[in-house]
Structures are given as structure tokens and as C-alpha cells.
Scaffold this motif. Sequence first.
Motif: not given
Length: 846
Positions: A260, A466-471, A473-474, A477, A670
Motif C-alpha cells: 500500500g 487479490k485480497a492481500s493487494r486490496k488489504w 492498498q486500503s 494507506k 490472477e
Amino acid sequence: MSAKSRRPPDLTMSLPDSPDPASTPDSPTYSRRAPLLRATSSVSVSEVTPLLQPGTSRRRSLRSTRHHNRAESWSQRLVTALTTDHHIRDHTRESKVPAEPDDRVWYDQFTSTDWVHDSIADAYRLKALRSRTDIRGRIKAFFDGTQGWILSALVGCLTATIAYAVDKSEAPVFDWKDGYCSKGFFLSEKRCCPEGGRCDSWKPWSSYIQIPHVNEGSVEYGIFILLVVAFSTLSCVLTLTTKTVVPSTYRISTLDENLGAPNLQESNSPNDVASPAQIDKPEVAPPMIYYSAAGSGVAEVRVILSGFVLHGFLGVKTLVVKTVGLILSVASGLSLGKEGPFVHIATCVGNIACRLFSKYDNNDAKRREVLSAAAAAGVAVAFGAPIGGVLFSLEEVAYFFPAKTLFRTFFCCICAALTLKFLDPYGNSKIVMFEVRYLTDWQFFELTAFIAVGILGGATGALFIKASRKWAQSFRKIPVIKKRPLVEVMLVALLTGVVSYWNPYTKIPVAKLLLNVASPCDAETRNDLGLCPADMDEIFPVVRDLAIAFFIKGILTIVTFGIKVPAGIYVPSMVVGGLGGRMIGHIIQWIVLRFPTSPLFGDCAAHVSGQSCITPGVYALIAAGSTMCGVTRLSVTLAVILFELTGSLHYVLPFSLAILVAKWTADFIEPLSIYDLLTNLNSYPYLNNKHKPIFTSDLADIIPRVRRERLIDISTSPLVSAESLREKLEILHQAGEIDGGLPIIRDDILVGLIPAPDLEFALDNLEDESNSLCLMASVTSFDSDDERGKDPTDFTPYIDPAPLALDIRSPMDLVYECFVKLGLRYTHKKTFVKYMRELEEKEGHV
């Protein structure tokens, strides 16, 4: 200059990185340099490199330089290799130290290894060594040939020793969260109570700490959470000591596993700098930060082995901090593993061991042969799978893997396995992390279930990415989390302690949990978690408990990945998959018992074991491998590791089939593995040689218009003012091209190229830069006056007179082959990598 003295070819159009004469024997090219010493820098890896900082003088070098002498005996090398003084040594090339006192520092931070040059340099060295026919020369040649084997054996033994120390240390520290052994405080619960279960010698903390009006269970719960947070915090504090600040000029967006982290905006073209006047007041973007001991380190090891220089990742400090921090992070009970960090630790050992022999210390290409073997040894000691370690190095981390390196890697893994067998870390004379044996063979109707498990495992691994990336980046931050990594570690540790204490599956170590879910239900195997139902009515309660554990462990693994502690993802991903696979196994077991007379199942329900022919542990292990495949995209390596863990020839086919299906599924959902994702988000210029896009363009599509300030024109005179050269150099640095170069033209014809680091070194050695004229081409009247000493204004020794050049209309396929197969290195290799990623995104592969 003769053909033999020429440096390796570079692509003129792509501004080459600087080659490395530190690894070069006394070739004519480098013997012409003036004997000027450089000052030793006191900058350590944890300090800011003074590159384009405010107030930097334009008459001085924009980057710090370092120098020390390598003329040491072997015993001195041994002492130096073990030192932690970063002013002298540091990592893969904190400073590419010269072999002669008049040579310059070469490989700088975030530059690339010149594979061609290092190969030529080693050829010169070997020719000089083998030209001696006397006894002493033959002995030296023989010893030179054995150095690689000595290093492989040494690295394997040291890696196994460190793994033994980690395994023996983390077990009692992990158990301290539940109590202590009265027979010895440093004894684990297993050694304190060898009969199994709790014994009188194991004392819970409530028997020592009593709080009025608070029951024993609450005291145990509070101490458990406190120690989880304390161990995690201490591990994070140690990891933060490996902090490295990188100036923004390097144009690297984020350099750690904090997905993130904010990406700095790059300019569309490195030629955006229009005039030298803009250099006086540059916009200094915030510096970037990375922690060399955080995460698993596998992504960085892969990038380093591809030839990219990352300072601070393979040094002594990183080795010590990562080892101690790994013990604490694993002992804390967080949802992480130690297998990935073992790869990083082993590579650190290999890098440090290379300092014993100048053959590997002075040559980065040779060094990376040892690092490839060391990475394999890390997997060998992590899983007790030497063959799997060799395949891991071949499939995942190694960029160039000739037959000689393959055999040496195998030797290193065998040495590591033998050492681990001798040390016996698990107390059962086994080297595998856990060992299961399946005595019941599988049935043909189970193939459909195995394929389904592979699909679900691959999907789980891809969704985890995908979940690790979303977590990241949210949640990451949030300003507090972004600025203070310790806060995130403490919050994750608190959540882990609060949630995992009440579930028996999530409270135990991940390796022990994986062993239990993969174990068969027979009379010879003991299962402490109640995973072996005695009849049909007990199956669904077990499935319910497994589902709860699957959900908890999955969430904890997602939020734990990327925090600033040493942490691996291999075993946690296998545990999550194993829990899901065990659920599927019990459900299929229930179906067989519910319909015992079905012709599809045959006599499976009336198996001699008294229950059925279904072994839920097999499904758990297949799902574990499939999920790990979905996360890492390892295929053959995983199949071999699973075979080495079980030793069951009967199940090689189900393992392989499920992993094959899992990889197809994960690639569909992915395309990037977890390490590809980290590499891309960290903006490492890693050119993936396993996936070639479809090119329909030519070189002109990625090469910007060449401006006159990026060229050195000697059409009117071979003498160029030092001030103009400094301005051109600063333009390159301002554009982030610290490893760039300036083409030299005469009458619009290319006649040479001088790399930016060489030019910087030459300019720094001028006594009066403002009034100096520098010679940029060979002139007879100058070259014939060698007896009067070397002229510091003669820059011809730093110029490549015959760089390899490609026409602007060259097809992109040719450019790709030059980078991948010829192993050339260029500044615009980074531009080419960026172009490839954009092309893959358009094609829908990323």
C-alpha cells in the motif's frame, strides 16, 4: 586499443550501465587508469545516499563513493567476511570494490550486473591462471577449481546449522505463551513432556501469577495475548533497524512488501529534462524506505539473482537481524512461516561466504552461481527436501542456470540435508518438517475429487493474492499505519492473540497444524486435535470446526502478509489449503459411508480398516500443495516436495494432477504469483524470461527522441569542457538514470559511449574542473606520451569504443532476445521492462 582490450558490447541506443572492472584481471582497458585514490565513505546502508540532495554542489559527485584495498590474505578474508562493519563490507555490492587501488567503485545501488563483462573478466583470469605450468601454478589452478565446491559445502552446512538454531530456539519460546517447564525454563513442552500432552512438569502461568478476583483462565488468556504482542513487537523493532532510505532519484516506487505504499509518479520520458538550467532547482520528492529483514525476501532474492543490485539485502546485519527476528515472529504465533525467510537467510550466508575467495568476491556473475545454490539450500532445510530445493532454484529464483550450477546446487542441498540429519533438530532422526505415511491406496473415482480439490486450491491461492493487494492498498494507506509500521504489527498481533486462543487449530504452530490435518486416521497415527471421527455422526462436527479454523486462518494470513517482521507465506498458505482439503475429505468420506452400496464406490465403504477407503489427510495435503501453487505458482517443485514429505509413490500422480489443475486455475484468475506482484509493485526492473509477450512493434516505439544535451559531439574537436560534461551528467541523474551513459558521436556517426558512473568518477578526479578540457577520443600525440604519467583529463580509458548498437527499426523480438539470452545490461532495460508490462496489461495478462 586492441580487440582483446575492448570492454563487453553495450547497446548504444539504450545507454548502458557501468561495467565492473573490479572483477577484471590486468586487462589493457583498466590498466590505463590514473592511480588516483578515492576517499572512503562513512555512509552505511541505513543512511541516505547523498544523491541529488538539496545543497549538493554541482562541482562534486552526486553520489557517494567508497574504496578499500582487497589485497588480503585468505585468513584476513575470513575475518573480514565475518565482520559486521558496513563501512567495509555490505551485501551483494554495497560497493563494488576495486581489485587495484586506482580502480573505481562500479556497481551502484539499483544498477544491473554486466553478465557479459564479468564472463570476459573471468576468462582473462582463468587464462592467466592456467598459463602457469610450474608446480605452484598447477596447485593454484587446482585450488581455484575446488573453490566452488568448497563454498557449496560451506554454505550448505552453515545454512543447516542456522536452521537448526532457529528450529530449536523458536519451539520453547512459542510454548512460553502457555507456560513453562519446571525441569528447565528453555525446554519446550514436547521435550518437557515427552510422553505427550500436559504433564506435571509443565506449569501454566496461572500457577505462578495469581491476580485477586481474576480466575485462572482469564490470567492465562491475558498472558497469552501479552506475549503474542511482545514477541511480535520485539521482532518488528529488530526488523526496523535494517531501515534503508533511498533517494527519490532512483525512480523506484516502493521497495518493500508494503503493497500500500504510495507510488511516486514517474515522468513519461527520461528526456523530460530540457535544459541544464533546470537542474539547479530540482524538485526533490520524498525518499523511499525499505527494510531488508522484513517479509520473506524471496522476491528480492529473485531480483538480485537476475542481476539487479539491492544494497542491504544480503549483508551480515540482515542475516543476524532476520534470524533473531524470525525466531520471535514465529514464536509469537502469527500466521506466518519460516520457510521463505530460510531462502533469504541461506542467500545471505552464500553472499558472505563468497568473500572468502576473490574469484567470487570480485565477480558478480560468479557470485550469483553460489547464491543460486544457497537459495536452494534454504528450501532443502526448510522442508527437508534436497531435490525440491534444487527444483525451486531452477523454477523460481535462478535466472541463469547452466548444468554446472545445477550439479553444484544439488551438492549444496545434499550437504545441507546431511548436516541437518546429523544435528537432528526434531529429535526423531528425520530431516523433513513433518512426515506422514499413507498406507491406503487411492481409488479411481477419487480422481474427480482430486481435480476439484486442485481447482479450489488454485482459486484460493489466487484470491489470496487479490485480497492481500486490496488489504494493503486500503488499510496501509491510513497515515498512522503508513508512517509507523510498528503500530500495524501490534494491531495484527493483538487480533491474532484475541482470536486464535480459543480455537485449538489456530493456537498451535502452523507446522504442527499442517501435520495434524495431513495425518491419516489409523491405529499407528495419533491425532491430538480430534480429526478422526469414529462414526458418521461425528463427521460434520469436525467439518464445522475445520470451517471455522479455515475462515480464521485465512483472514489472519491475509492481514499478516506484508507486516514488517520476518515472515514467510509457504506454510501458512499450505495450512489454509489443508484445512479446506480436510473438510472436503471428510465430506467425501461421509458420502461414501452414506451410500455404501453405490456401484461408483465399489467396496470402499467396507474397507478392511473398518471405516472407508477415503483418507481425509490425503485431500488435506493435496489441497495444501494446490493452494501454495496458487500463491507461488510453483509446480514441479511442489510435487517433488510433497513426495519427499510423504514418501508415498502411490500418491505422486494425484499430487501432480492437482497441482497442474491448480496452476491453470490460478493463472486464469490472477496471472501474477505473489512474488511477481511484489516485483511489479516495487518497480524492480526484473525481465521475466519465462513469459514472452507477442511483439508487433519495433524499437522506435519505446526509445524517446534523443536530445543534443544527451550526446557528446566531438565532430569539431576531441576536447570537451569538463563543465559541459558535468551538466550532461547531472541531466542524466536528474532524470533518474544513475546507471545511464552518454553516446559519443563524430559527424553524426557513433564512435563510442561513456557510462555515467565512469564519467562521474573521471570528473571527480579532476583538480580544476572549471578550466579543464577532457579528451574524449584517442589522439596519437597524446597516446605516445605514456612515460610522463597518466593525464586525469584523458577520459579515453573509460570509453567503450565499440558498443553494440541496434537500429531504431529493429523488431522488438530482437531486443527481447538481446536482453534475455545475451544477458546484456542497459539503462533502458528498465524502459523495456515497463513496456512489456504495459503490453501484458493490454493483452489482459496482468
